[in-house]
Design a protein around this motif. Structure first.
Motif, PDB file in Angstrom:
ATOM      1  N   GLY A  96      -3.296 -34.247-142.712  1.00 36.18           N
ATOM      2  CA  GLY A  96      -3.411 -32.851-142.289  1.00 36.18           C
ATOM      3  C   GLY A  96      -2.081 -32.233-141.877  1.00 36.18           C
ATOM      4  N   MET A  97      -2.155 -31.231-140.996  1.00 35.16           N
ATOM      5  CA  MET A  97      -0.945 -30.503-140.573  1.00 35.16           C
ATOM      6  C   MET A  97       0.023 -31.414-139.818  1.00 35.16           C
ATOM      7  SD  MET A  97      -0.991 -27.527-141.854  1.00 35.16           S
ATOM      8  CE  MET A  97       0.305 -26.642-140.988  1.00 35.16           C
ATOM      9  N   LYS A  98      -0.520 -32.434-139.164  1.00 36.45           N
ATOM     10  CA  LYS A  98       0.357 -33.355-138.447  1.00 36.45           C
ATOM     11  C   LYS A  98       1.339 -33.999-139.436  1.00 36.45           C
ATOM     12  CE  LYS A  98      -1.665 -36.048-135.154  1.00 36.45           C
ATOM     13  NZ  LYS A  98      -2.153 -37.332-134.604  1.00 36.45           N
ATOM     14  N   ALA A  99       0.822 -34.425-140.588  1.00 36.15           N
ATOM     15  CA  ALA A  99       1.690 -35.029-141.603  1.00 36.15           C
ATOM     16  C   ALA A  99       2.557 -33.970-142.292  1.00 36.15           C
ATOM     17  CB  ALA A  99       0.840 -35.765-142.638  1.00 36.15           C
ATOM     18  N   TRP A 100       2.004 -32.747-142.404  1.00 36.09           N
ATOM     19  CA  TRP A 100       2.744 -31.658-143.057  1.00 36.09           C
ATOM     20  C   TRP A 100       4.023 -31.305-142.276  1.00 36.09           C
ATOM     21  CZ3 TRP A 100       2.924 -29.670-147.682  1.00 36.09           C
ATOM     22  CH2 TRP A 100       3.542 -28.436-147.891  1.00 36.09           C
ATOM     23  N   SER A 101       4.065 -31.709-141.040  1.00 38.98           N
ATOM     24  CA  SER A 101       5.259 -31.464-140.219  1.00 38.98           C
ATOM     25  C   SER A 101       6.536 -31.931-140.919  1.00 38.98           C
ATOM     26  CB  SER A 101       5.095 -32.191-138.879  1.00 38.98           C
ATOM     27  OG  SER A 101       6.310 -32.256-138.196  1.00 38.98           O
ATOM     28  N   LEU A 102       6.416 -32.963-141.762  1.00 38.79           N
ATOM     29  CA  LEU A 102       7.621 -33.494-142.425  1.00 38.79           C
ATOM     30  C   LEU A 102       7.850 -32.887-143.815  1.00 38.79           C
ATOM     31  CD1 LEU A 102       7.402 -37.244-141.358  1.00 38.79           C
ATOM     32  CD2 LEU A 102       9.182 -35.615-140.733  1.00 38.79           C
ATOM     33  N   ALA A 103       6.997 -31.953-144.227  1.00 33.47           N
ATOM     34  CA  ALA A 103       7.197 -31.327-145.548  1.00 33.47           C
ATOM     35  C   ALA A 103       8.423 -30.426-145.515  1.00 33.47           C
ATOM     36  CB  ALA A 103       5.962 -30.511-145.914  1.00 33.47           C
ATOM     37  N   TRP A 104       9.111 -30.330-146.634  1.00 29.51           N
ATOM     38  CA  TRP A 104      10.353 -29.555-146.656  1.00 29.51           C
ATOM     39  C   TRP A 104      10.518 -28.849-147.990  1.00 29.51           C
ATOM     40  CZ3 TRP A 104      13.856 -31.247-150.409  1.00 29.51           C
ATOM     41  CH2 TRP A 104      13.594 -32.523-150.945  1.00 29.51           C
ATOM     42  N   ASN A 105      11.385 -27.866-147.980  1.00 30.21           N
ATOM     43  CA  ASN A 105      11.816 -27.229-149.225  1.00 30.21           C
ATOM     44  C   ASN A 105      13.277 -26.831-149.066  1.00 30.21           C
ATOM     45  OD1 ASN A 105      11.931 -24.603-148.012  1.00 30.21           O
ATOM     46  ND2 ASN A 105       9.716 -24.394-148.293  1.00 30.21           N
ATOM     47  N   ILE A 106      13.841 -26.308-150.126  1.00 35.65           N
ATOM     48  CA  ILE A 106      15.273 -25.978-150.051  1.00 35.65           C
ATOM     49  C   ILE A 106      15.542 -24.561-150.556  1.00 35.65           C
ATOM     50  CG2 ILE A 106      16.142 -28.339-150.288  1.00 35.65           C
ATOM     51  CD1 ILE A 106      16.718 -27.709-153.255  1.00 35.65           C
ATOM     52  N   ALA A 107      16.687 -24.046-150.150  1.00 33.59           N
ATOM     53  CA  ALA A 107      17.250 -22.831-150.754  1.00 33.59           C
ATOM     54  C   ALA A 107      18.722 -23.146-151.006  1.00 33.59           C
ATOM     55  CB  ALA A 107      17.115 -21.651-149.806  1.00 33.59           C
ATOM     56  N   LEU A 348      17.613 -42.840-130.592  1.00 39.79           N
ATOM     57  CA  LEU A 348      16.516 -43.652-131.133  1.00 39.79           C
ATOM     58  C   LEU A 348      15.573 -42.807-131.974  1.00 39.79           C
ATOM     59  CD1 LEU A 348      15.573 -45.809-128.002  1.00 39.79           C
ATOM     60  CD2 LEU A 348      16.994 -46.467-129.965  1.00 39.79           C
ATOM     61  N   LEU A 349      15.113 -43.401-133.053  1.00 36.95           N
ATOM     62  CA  LEU A 349      14.112 -42.765-133.907  1.00 36.95           C
ATOM     63  C   LEU A 349      12.932 -43.725-133.976  1.00 36.95           C
ATOM     64  CD1 LEU A 349      13.772 -40.247-135.687  1.00 36.95           C
ATOM     65  CD2 LEU A 349      14.759 -41.547-137.564  1.00 36.95           C
ATOM     66  N   PRO A 350      11.850 -43.474-133.231  1.00 39.82           N
ATOM     67  CA  PRO A 350      10.767 -44.455-133.193  1.00 39.82           C
ATOM     68  C   PRO A 350      10.131 -44.651-134.569  1.00 39.82           C
ATOM     69  CG  PRO A 350      10.199 -42.458-131.964  1.00 39.82           C
ATOM     70  CD  PRO A 350      11.575 -42.276-132.467  1.00 39.82           C
ATOM     71  N   GLU A 351       9.649 -45.871-134.811  1.00 45.04           N
ATOM     72  CA  GLU A 351       9.020 -46.177-136.104  1.00 45.04           C
ATOM     73  C   GLU A 351       7.661 -45.502-136.203  1.00 45.04           C
ATOM     74  OE1 GLU A 351       9.744 -49.638-138.100  1.00 45.04           O
ATOM     75  OE2 GLU A 351      11.771 -48.868-137.748  1.00 45.04           O
ATOM     76  N   SER A 352       6.954 -45.453-135.070  1.00 47.30           N
ATOM     77  CA  SER A 352       5.614 -44.850-135.101  1.00 47.30           C
ATOM     78  C   SER A 352       5.610 -43.604-134.219  1.00 47.30           C
ATOM     79  CB  SER A 352       4.577 -45.857-134.597  1.00 47.30           C
ATOM     80  OG  SER A 352       4.911 -46.241-133.287  1.00 47.30           O
ATOM     81  N   ASN A 353       4.542 -42.914-134.217  1.00 44.45           N
ATOM     82  CA  ASN A 353       4.206 -41.688-133.471  1.00 44.45           C
ATOM     83  C   ASN A 353       5.244 -40.560-133.562  1.00 44.45           C
ATOM     84  OD1 ASN A 353       6.037 -42.443-131.408  1.00 44.45           O
ATOM     85  ND2 ASN A 353       4.656 -41.803-129.773  1.00 44.45           N
ATOM     86  N   VAL A 354       6.119 -40.593-134.584  1.00 46.29           N
ATOM     87  CA  VAL A 354       7.069 -39.491-134.789  1.00 46.29           C
ATOM     88  C   VAL A 354       6.306 -38.176-134.975  1.00 46.29           C
ATOM     89  CG1 VAL A 354       8.740 -38.515-136.411  1.00 46.29           C
ATOM     90  CG2 VAL A 354       8.957 -40.885-135.693  1.00 46.29           C
ATOM     91  N   MET A 355       5.245 -38.237-135.796  1.00 46.75           N
ATOM     92  CA  MET A 355       4.497 -37.006-136.081  1.00 46.75           C
ATOM     93  C   MET A 355       3.792 -36.476-134.843  1.00 46.75           C
ATOM     94  SD  MET A 355       3.095 -37.499-139.948  1.00 46.75           S
ATOM     95  CE  MET A 355       2.647 -39.201-139.893  1.00 46.75           C
ATOM     96  N   GLY A 360       3.548 -29.406-133.924  1.00 45.23           N
ATOM     97  CA  GLY A 360       3.641 -27.992-133.523  1.00 45.23           C
ATOM     98  C   GLY A 360       4.855 -27.304-134.088  1.00 45.23           C
ATOM     99  N   ALA A 361       4.827 -25.979-133.965  1.00 48.00           N
ATOM    100  CA  ALA A 361       5.900 -25.159-134.516  1.00 48.00           C
ATOM    101  C   ALA A 361       7.077 -25.124-133.560  1.00 48.00           C
ATOM    102  CB  ALA A 361       5.380 -23.755-134.766  1.00 48.00           C
ATOM    103  N   ASN A 362       8.164 -24.536-134.047  1.00 48.15           N
ATOM    104  CA  ASN A 362       9.384 -24.465-133.258  1.00 48.15           C
ATOM    105  C   ASN A 362       9.306 -23.364-132.195  1.00 48.15           C
ATOM    106  OD1 ASN A 362      12.265 -22.978-133.132  1.00 48.15           O
ATOM    107  ND2 ASN A 362      12.383 -25.181-133.073  1.00 48.15           N
ATOM    108  N   ARG A 363       9.923 -23.653-131.043  1.00 49.25           N
ATOM    109  CA  ARG A 363       9.963 -22.618-129.978  1.00 49.25           C
ATOM    110  C   ARG A 363      11.338 -22.580-129.329  1.00 49.25           C
ATOM    111  NH1 ARG A 363       4.607 -24.449-126.852  1.00 49.25           N
ATOM    112  NH2 ARG A 363       3.100 -24.165-128.524  1.00 49.25           N
TER     113      ARG A 363
END
Ligand SMILES: [Fe+2]
Length: 367
Positions: A96-107, A348-355, A360-363
């Protein structure tokens, strides 16, 4: 049950393949963030109750596969199943959206009369913007927020070797991937001079320059959003501003700060913005974030200093009014920012629970 993963849907959208993305979440979640171009039907509760008519009223375009999306990829399975019983080619977005957090595109942008070429890498849901900027056979990366392989593959496509990785500041909204990218690519890691992080880096100070045969980077210390915040001026034409200045707003100065510290940081931000606005008005500003989902349109998120000067009224206020306005307009704090800051300070970049951490969106902005 057929599902689709984030990378596949991301690629479909980037390639412009016909697909209908059907967001079935409740309205408040939809308002927080969404997949660009998606349709919305508030069917979440009906689907949770297994109401077979939950999607009966939805009018879907003909002959396109449908991807149902919910918060975490469970209720969307029910939606996809119901659509399949109607003979529709329906899939459920895994995670779902939790995984979509890592979706990207470019310009991509070529700079006129310059060998420089910029790839703006956008985390479409989260709004994090990072930059791969190349000239000749070398490239630098600023504010990496995605897996190293994304930048390595993009650099390879352009025949670039990533030689330097920069951060504009210690981030509070996403886990920095810069340290990892520097390790993977053999690049040098540059961070603004500060005492916050506990891992090795090369410190950048106000006025420092880094020159290659085709690129000149000049660091401009712009405290405010954070005390160490740094902007990077490239070939005296492009200005990577991190979370200090956006096309429609300015950076929030309150995270990790009490009220008095926020006022002091607001004062610093006022002077930092003054410093940036003294640059030529045709300088292109490339910000560190955007607050709306980034479409798959290949159009860079950027503005000239002249455009920002017209658009962002608060930067014309007197110092006292500027501070007062900031104190009145501070948005809600982003979720989990203390944990994210701690991890970024430790490198540190944790292996799990990154998502979960980055949900949530940026603030980061005040507009
Ligand atoms: Fe930030």
């Amino acid at each position: 049950m057929k599902t689709i993963d984030v990378e596949t849907l991301r690629t479909w959208l980037e390639e412009g393949r016909p697909v209908t993305v059907l967001d079935i979440r409740p309205i408040p979640e939809r308002v927080e963030w969404s997949i660009p171009g998606s349709m919305h039907v508030d069917a979440y509760n009906a689907l949770k109750e297994n109401d077979p008519k939950a999607l009966a009223e939805v009018e879907l375009p003909d002959n396109k596969p449908v991807v149902a999306v919910c918060a975490a990829g469970k209720t969307s399975l029910v939606a996809a199943q119901q659509l399949q019983t109607q003979g529709i080619h329906a899939l459920s977005l895994e995670g779902g959206m939790k995984a979509w957090s890592l979706a990207w595109n470019i310009a991509e942008v070529s700079v006129p009369n310059s060998p420089m070429h910029i790839v703006q890498v956008r985390r479409t849901g989260k709004g994090c913007l990072s930059y791969l900027i190349g000239a000749g056979d070398e490239a630098i990366v600023i504010d990496a927020s995605l897996d190293s392989q994304v930048y390595l593959d993009l650099a390879k496509r352009h025949g670039w070797q990533i030689t330097s990785v920069f951060e504009t500041h210690i981030h509070a909204d996403h886990l920095s991937r810069s340290r990892k990218l520097a390790e993977c690519s053999g690049a040098r890691l540059f961070l603004p001079d500060q005492q916050r992080v506990s891992f090795p880096f090369t410190a950048i100070h106000d006025g420092d320059t880094l020159a290659t045969p085709t690129m000149l980077l000049t660091a401009l210390h712009t405290p405010g959003h954070t005390l160490e915040s740094m902007c990077y001026l490239l070939n005296n034409h492009l200005l990577v501003t991190g979370d200090t200045l956006f096309p429609t707003g300015i950076g929030r100065p309150d995270l990790e700060a009490d009220e008095q510290q926020t006022r002091l940081r607001s004062t610093a931000l006022y002077h930092s913005l003054y410093k940036l606005l003294a640059l030529p008005s045709d300088t292109s500003v490339l910000p560190g974030h955007t607050s709306v989902p980034v479409p798959f349109d290949g159009i860079p998120i950027a503005a000239t200093l002249g455009q920002i000067d017209e658009e962002v009224g608060i930067i014309h206020a007197t110092r006292e009014v500027f501070i007062k306005q900031i104190m009145m307009r501070i948005p809600p704090t982003p979720p989990n920012y203390r944990q994210i800051v701690t991890l970024n300070e430790m490198g540190l970049l944790p292996e799990s629970n990154v998502m979960d951490l980055e949900v949530g969106a940026n603030r980061c902005a005040i507009s």
